[in-house]
Design an enzyme around this catalytic site. Sequence first.
Site, PDB file in Angstrom:
ATOM      1  N   SER A  27      46.063  21.602  31.696  1.00 17.84           N
ATOM      2  CA  SER A  27      47.292  21.455  31.075  1.00 17.84           C
ATOM      3  C   SER A  27      47.343  22.372  29.880  1.00 17.84           C
ATOM      4  CB  SER A  27      47.469  19.851  30.588  1.00 17.84           C
ATOM      5  OG  SER A  27      48.887  19.664  30.235  1.00 17.84           O
ATOM      6  N   ASP A 152      51.323  19.818  36.654  1.00 16.06           N
ATOM      7  CA  ASP A 152      50.083  19.568  35.650  1.00 16.06           C
ATOM      8  C   ASP A 152      48.879  19.211  36.282  1.00 16.06           C
ATOM      9  OD1 ASP A 152      48.829  18.851  33.332  1.00 16.06           O
ATOM     10  OD2 ASP A 152      50.638  18.555  32.433  1.00 16.06           O
TER      11      ASP A 152
END
Length: 277
Positions: A27, A152
Site C-alpha cells: 500500500s 491494494d
Amino acid sequence: MRVAYTSAVVVRLVEEGLVFPFVAGISAGASNTVNYLAGDTWRARASFTTFAADPNFGNWRTFVRGQGLFNSDYIYRRTSGPDEALPFDRTSFDAHPGELSITAFRARDGATVRWGRADVHDTHDLMVRVQASSTMPIVMPPVDIDGDLYVDGALGASGGIPIDAAREAGYRKFVVVLTQERGYTKKPASNPWLFRRHFRRYPAVADALIARPARYNETREELFELERAGDAWVFAPESMQISNGERNVAKLQAAHQRGLAQIGRELGGLREFLDLG
C-alpha cells in the site's frame, strides 16, 4: 496519508546510511520502499506532505469521473519524470543493493502477487506496481497490469504487514514500520453486504475486505510476539493524529515532524537491534 508520519523513518534511515538487504512495501508503504531504495529524502517527505496541494492530486470531482478520490494515474504515472512533480532517481534506485518486494492483490482470483526488481524494466513498470499496491478499493479504480486488475496489497494474506514476503526471501529478523499506534486493532466490517454488492464481479475482493481486519490483527499480534522474542524491531507511531485521507499540508507536515522526533528518540534502539552499537 498516515505515511506522512512514517516517511520520517525513511528520511532518517537514508541520512544514517543504514542499508537493508531486503525491503518490502505494501500500500502506501510501497512508496516508502522505493523512495528508501532511491535514497531520496526529499521525495520521501514531499510525497506525503506538500504534494497533497498539487491541483491534480484528486478530489470528489476526479472520483465522480472515475479517476478516484486520489487521482492515482496522475500520482504514480505522471509525476516521476525529471521535469514532473516528484522526480524519481532511477539511477540511485538501481544502484542500491537491497532487494525489492511490492505486494498487490489480484482481483480475479484473490492471489497475493509480489513483484521484485526482475519485474521492473523501467520507471513506469515500477510506479504502476506501486500504484497497484496502493489502490484502496472503492475510492480508487483498480489497476490493469498485463491484462489483470489489481487492488491494494493490504488485502493479501498478511493483512498489510509484509512479514510473509521477508520470510519467503529467507529472513528471520525484521525491522517493521507501522502506520498505527501500538494499541490499534481493526474492527470487523460493519456492512459486509456493501462490499459484496460493490464487488459482485470480483467476489475475491469482497471476501478479502471482510477478512482483512482479522488477518491484520493476527499479523500484528505475531509481530509483537517476534518483538518480545528479540526477532523484530517495530516502529509504531506514538500518536497518529491524521486519517488516511488527510489533505491539509500543515497537518501532514506536522505529522512528519512528529515522526522525525520519534525516530530520533528510537534510533539508538534500532542500531542496537542491528548490532551497530
